[in-house]
Write a protein that holds these residues in place. Sequence first.
Motif, PDB file in Angstrom:
ATOM      1  N   GLY A 187       0.816  -1.216   0.000  1.00  0.00           N
ATOM      2  CA  GLY A 187       0.000   0.000   0.000  1.00  0.00           C
ATOM      3  C   GLY A 187       0.847   1.263   0.000  1.00  0.00           C
ATOM      4  N   ARG A 219      -6.212   3.521   2.266  1.00  0.00           N
ATOM      5  CA  ARG A 219      -7.376   3.368   1.389  1.00  0.00           C
ATOM      6  C   ARG A 219      -8.160   4.678   1.263  1.00  0.00           C
ATOM      7  NH1 ARG A 219      -7.504  -1.805   4.029  1.00  0.00           N
ATOM      8  NH2 ARG A 219      -9.062  -1.158   5.560  1.00  0.00           N
ATOM      9  N   SER A 234      -2.925   0.671   6.936  1.00  0.00           N
ATOM     10  CA  SER A 234      -3.469   0.168   5.667  1.00  0.00           C
ATOM     11  C   SER A 234      -4.855   0.734   5.400  1.00  0.00           C
ATOM     12  CB  SER A 234      -3.510  -1.364   5.687  1.00  0.00           C
ATOM     13  OG  SER A 234      -2.205  -1.907   5.669  1.00  0.00           O
TER      14      SER A 234
END
Length: 367
Positions: A69, A276, A272
């Motif tokens: 990520g 997003r 994480s």
Amino acid sequence: MTWPPLRAELQGVEPYGAPQLDVPVCLNVNENPYPPSAKVVADIATAVAEAASSLNRYPDREFTELREGLAAYLNTAGAGVDQGGGITADQVWAANGSNEVMLQLLQAFGGPGRTAVSFAPTYSMYPEYARNAMTGWVAGRRHEDFTFDLDHARDLIAEHRPSVVLLPSPNNPTGTALPHDVIGTLCELVAGIDGVVVIDEAYAEFRREGTPSALALLPEHRNLVVSRTMSKAFALAGARLGYLAAAPEICDALRVVRLPYHLSAVTQATASAALRHADELLGKVALLRAERDRTVDWLRAQGHEVADSDANFCLFGRFSDRHAVWQGLLDHGVLIRETGPDGWLRVSIGTAEEMAAFRDALTEVTR
């Protein structure tokens, strides 16, 4: 004998820390004043709850999902790589804040008999990282206007042959950024003595238009390390997640000195989930840039000296008694930072309302 039996160089040393005071306007530690939205908080809470269901097991030691990520984010234009970047997960390392990233770098590439170098004014924690990693410390200087003195750097590097060069860009506490030609020259100079150059880009997302990121130089210099954090632009100071991009061999070296399972499952899940929502979390950056530029213009209009800033703070002065000004602001409920060269103060950029309170208070104090 003294008790406890501290290492000699630690005796009498005060621990690092900015004041944490309950004041109406807190503008002293370069935090993002805008908290995550309810939507982001809910997603983080869901991710943490899922991680909590398996807390009886150790977390992923390689934090694979998080590295993927972070690499994906670093390859976006918003992170500073305008042409796709090509940064891969094996070029990314993360730890509990960029503080731990820096300490691990010095543990791996510094140590007894080796030296780390920076150029003052610079981040006040660097000599402490060096001390804790038992690494020699040498601080050079910058020009009077805080721009980088490359000729002086050449001489200092030739004299001390450092294994690590640490440079924030944008610089803390001045806010000034390093041009690519300076970074490239430093990498070439230090490569000749088997050293690494660490460009600390904690405030990189706040750069002014046209100010480049060192990320674009990674393919050219295998001894370049670019450090980032999620504490500032991502508004995640409380999550403690710092990271870097470098050659895979450098990341492999850090595995030797990291503590086992150093990133908890909760930390990995939080970071994480935040990634997003990168677009939303970074959505206030433009507001903060604009507020910074307004603050710089206003301070200069009042007759203060202000360093050019690519960060979310301004260094301004000069005051014959900066502590009196700092205290006067605090008496008006505004907390800023007494740091940097003598006579200068640093103010973090807050909301429009917080900056209005700062302007009013400074006007009263310096009347």
